[in-house]
Design an enzyme around this catalytic site. Sequence first.
Site, PDB file in Angstrom:
ATOM      1  N   SER A  50       0.807  -1.218   0.000  1.00  0.00           N
ATOM      2  CA  SER A  50       0.000   0.000   0.000  1.00  0.00           C
ATOM      3  C   SER A  50       0.841   1.271   0.000  1.00  0.00           C
ATOM      4  CB  SER A  50      -0.936   0.018   1.209  1.00  0.00           C
ATOM      5  OG  SER A  50      -0.188   0.014   2.415  1.00  0.00           O
TER       6      SER A  50
ATOM      7  N   ASP B 203       0.018   7.383  10.355  1.00  0.00           N
ATOM      8  CA  ASP B 203      -0.797   6.597  11.293  1.00  0.00           C
ATOM      9  C   ASP B 203       0.051   5.602  12.081  1.00  0.00           C
ATOM     10  OD1 ASP B 203      -0.125   4.800   9.338  1.00  0.00           O
ATOM     11  OD2 ASP B 203      -2.167   4.347   8.707  1.00  0.00           O
TER      12      ASP B 203
ATOM     13  N   HIS C 111       1.942   3.986   7.766  1.00  0.00           N
ATOM     14  CA  HIS C 111       2.012   4.562   6.428  1.00  0.00           C
ATOM     15  C   HIS C 111       2.661   5.948   6.467  1.00  0.00           C
ATOM     16  CE1 HIS C 111      -1.327   1.605   6.342  1.00  0.00           C
ATOM     17  NE2 HIS C 111      -0.755   1.292   5.183  1.00  0.00           N
TER      18      HIS C 111
END
Length: 241
Positions: free
Chosen positions: A18, A191, A194
């Site tokens: 991601s 967070d 990320h």
Amino acid sequence: MSKFTSIIWPKVILFGDSITQVSFQPNGWGAEIADKLARKCDVINRGLSGYNSRWGKIVLPRLINPENSADSKIEAVTIFFGANDSALEGKSQQHVPVHEYSENLKEMTRFLASAGVTADRVIFITPPPLHEPSWEKECILKGCPLNRHNSVAGQYAQACVEAAGQCGVDVLDLWTLMQKDGQDYTVYLSDGLHLSEKGNQFVAQHLWRLLESRVADLPFILPYWGDVDAKSPESSLLCDQ
């Protein structure tokens, strides 16, 4: 219409999880790299959110086809896994043991070599550090306990660095660089896991230092507009570069 030769644009492929998938968002590290290479090279985002190196190794041959002429001009490939592999065993289906993670990176490099992408065009990127208090809040919101530790992410980062040395590829060690000299690495994370905007800038800056030598000699594709022969544009625009 005059006969012409199709242009096969060189490629840089960003392959990972991601952190790669979202890198084309505004101010993302992938978007910045793409901007630097505009008109010289296509920067292809092959980030797969939630994936680990085990799954990445399986799908990579579906993403790069050595028999496809469009894949014949790959200038660089980044391999950016580890943030999910390092999830704690028993806490996430994403977990991959560190030894297997290392072997998966090596196997992906071997596949790329078989597809014509030599080791000097491959760059490993380690997982970034993890800020456990911030990530634990995210886990609680999802109804699960903390499933990652920074010290474990560090073990995977070290394995990535060692695998890079064994494969003869460059490596961007985010885990170490973001914590260098005791700096507050939390500014690089949105967070706890990320990347924040500052983290994206950090990755783009350091990755470009590794990429630049590989793409510095790529020519500007198609003529500068001021160099186009206005009376006979075909003579400028359809000629082989």
